[in-house]
Design a protein around this motif. Structure first.
Motif, PDB file in Angstrom:
ATOM      1  N   TRP A  84       0.810  -1.205   0.000  1.00  0.00           N
ATOM      2  CA  TRP A  84       0.000   0.000   0.000  1.00  0.00           C
ATOM      3  C   TRP A  84       0.848   1.263   0.000  1.00  0.00           C
ATOM      4  O   TRP A  84       0.410   2.312  -0.519  1.00  0.00           O
ATOM      5  N   ASN A  85       2.037   1.209   0.544  1.00  0.00           N
ATOM      6  CA  ASN A  85       2.900   2.397   0.540  1.00  0.00           C
ATOM      7  C   ASN A  85       3.308   2.765  -0.884  1.00  0.00           C
ATOM      8  O   ASN A  85       3.222   3.931  -1.299  1.00  0.00           O
ATOM      9  N   VAL A  86       3.772   1.773  -1.638  1.00  0.00           N
ATOM     10  CA  VAL A  86       4.174   2.026  -3.024  1.00  0.00           C
ATOM     11  C   VAL A  86       2.954   2.402  -3.867  1.00  0.00           C
ATOM     12  O   VAL A  86       3.023   3.279  -4.734  1.00  0.00           O
ATOM     13  N   THR A  87       1.834   1.739  -3.605  1.00  0.00           N
ATOM     14  CA  THR A  87       0.607   2.048  -4.329  1.00  0.00           C
ATOM     15  C   THR A  87       0.210   3.503  -4.128  1.00  0.00           C
ATOM     16  O   THR A  87      -0.189   4.210  -5.077  1.00  0.00           O
ATOM     17  N   ALA A  88       0.320   3.984  -2.895  1.00  0.00           N
ATOM     18  CA  ALA A  88      -0.047   5.372  -2.605  1.00  0.00           C
ATOM     19  C   ALA A  88       0.906   6.357  -3.279  1.00  0.00           C
ATOM     20  O   ALA A  88       0.484   7.414  -3.764  1.00  0.00           O
ATOM     21  N   ARG A  89       2.211   6.019  -3.324  1.00  0.00           N
ATOM     22  CA  ARG A  89       3.183   6.930  -3.926  1.00  0.00           C
ATOM     23  C   ARG A  89       3.050   7.006  -5.438  1.00  0.00           C
ATOM     24  O   ARG A  89       3.285   8.058  -6.034  1.00  0.00           O
ATOM     25  N   THR A  90       2.697   5.895  -6.081  1.00  0.00           N
ATOM     26  CA  THR A  90       2.689   5.836  -7.542  1.00  0.00           C
ATOM     27  C   THR A  90       1.296   5.962  -8.146  1.00  0.00           C
ATOM     28  O   THR A  90       1.175   6.080  -9.376  1.00  0.00           O
ATOM     29  N   ASN A  91       0.259   5.894  -7.280  1.00  0.00           N
ATOM     30  CA  ASN A  91      -1.120   5.887  -7.770  1.00  0.00           C
ATOM     31  C   ASN A  91      -1.390   4.716  -8.715  1.00  0.00           C
ATOM     32  O   ASN A  91      -2.238   4.797  -9.596  1.00  0.00           O
TER      33      ASN A  91
END
Length: 328
Positions: free
Chosen positions: A58-65
């Motif tokens: 979820w961290n990477v998902t939030a940063r990259t959309n």
């Protein structure tokens, strides 16, 4: 004769059977009994249809959309914990062996197939006296001592109140800190609502393999005239006229409903389900499960990665998870 003197030749024969028929399935990669390629997180990558949503980063998902999942690295040193049900309901068998013997064989198979690469294995032994914990260690001497302790567990007299499998699973969750593989070997005859939540808590942190042990007489009732049935956990006795076709049909329907409820509860808990029967070739069913999990792990590694299918042991392809190669 002392229990360990009786156990030694039996365990050596069991080891020979397992290694002759299953050896090599896990060599070179830790993919066999596990439902995935490992338990340690690796690099994140974009989500692809079919990926396990439990691996979402979820961290990477939030940063990259953009949805990302985190791959898993195949473990080189795995910690394995087994919860072995040796309560009174396991002291039953009408085919090649008792359910307790089959449960011990399944535990031995897990141990023999994984201990040679430096993995640590420990156990929770559930029986009439409570729960006995043997710490996780490496090496064949430790594994043989662990199996001898399971072999020597005394039978529980009828009517003795025993701990529930769910209570033992809760205790196991408090003991096991390091992520790894948890193998629960039981007939799961306790009400599913008593063990589903503890199992779900285990699967939140560990990969869980649920080995369900079944005897054919728990599924169908033969026509053998008047039959005296004894509940091994309460000592209650009841005489049943098995010549009644309607009674036999109702028994089979109730048994099928019970197994369906167990299967659904294990799926909801997120555990991989392997069903072994006392009237089947359990080694063959285990082999089918191992090969199926290896193929699933290869698919989970992503498209474009081709792995040669291991040679089959004969017979039809594996049944869906939970059936152990037969329709109960």
């Amino acid at each position: 004769m002392k229990p360990y003197l009786m156990a030694e030749p039996a365990l050596r024969r069991l080891e020979l059977t397992i290694t002759r028929r299953l050896d090599g399935l896990l060599q070179g990669e830790h993919l066999g009994l596990l439902p995935g390629p490992g338990s340690e997180p690796a690099e994140a990558r974009p989500y692809r249809p079919g990926d396990d949503v439990r691996r979402m980063d979820w961290n990477v998902t939030a940063r990259t959309n953009e949805p990302h999942v985190r791959d898993l690295v195949a473990d080189r040193e795995l910690e394995i914990w087994a919860l072995l049900d040796a309560t009174a309901s396991m002291d039953f068998g009408t085919a090649a062996m008792e359910k307790r013997e089959l449960a011990l064989s399944a535990l031995a198979a897990v141990g023999f197939l994984t201990q040679r690469t430096g993995n640590r294995i420990g156990t929770h032994l559930l029986h009439g006296g409570g729960v006995r914990t043997l710490p996780a260690r490496t090496g064949r001497p430790h594994l043989m001592a662990l199996l001898q302790a399971a072999f020597a567990l005394p039978r529980t007299p009828p009517g003795v109140r025993e701990p529930l499998i769910g209570v033992a699973a809760e205790q196991l969750g408090r003991v096991v800190r390091r992520r790894g593989l948890v193998v629960v070997v039981s007939d799961f005859l306790d009400a599913p609502e008593t063990w589903e939540l503890p199992l779900r808590r285990l699967t939140a942190r560990h990969q869980v393999l649920a080995v369900e042990v079944v005897d054919p007489r728990e599924l169908t009732l033969p026509d053998v005239g008047i039959l005296t049935l004894i509940d091994p956990e309460t000592g209650r006795r009841r005489e049943v006229a098995t010549g009644n076709a309607r009674l036999r049909r109702r028994y089979a329907e109730a048994a099928a409903g019970q197994r369906d409820a167990i299967d659904r509860a294990l799926r909801r808990a997120g555990a991989t389900h392997l069903r072994l029967r006392t009237d089947r070739d359990w080694v063959r069913d285990l082999m089918r499960h191992v090969m199926r999990q290896r193929r699933l792990a290869a698919l989970a590694a992503g498209p474009g990665l081709h792995r040669e299918r291991p040679p089959d042991a004969g017979g039809p392809p594996e049944a869906p998870s939970g059936e152990g190669g037969d329709a109960a």
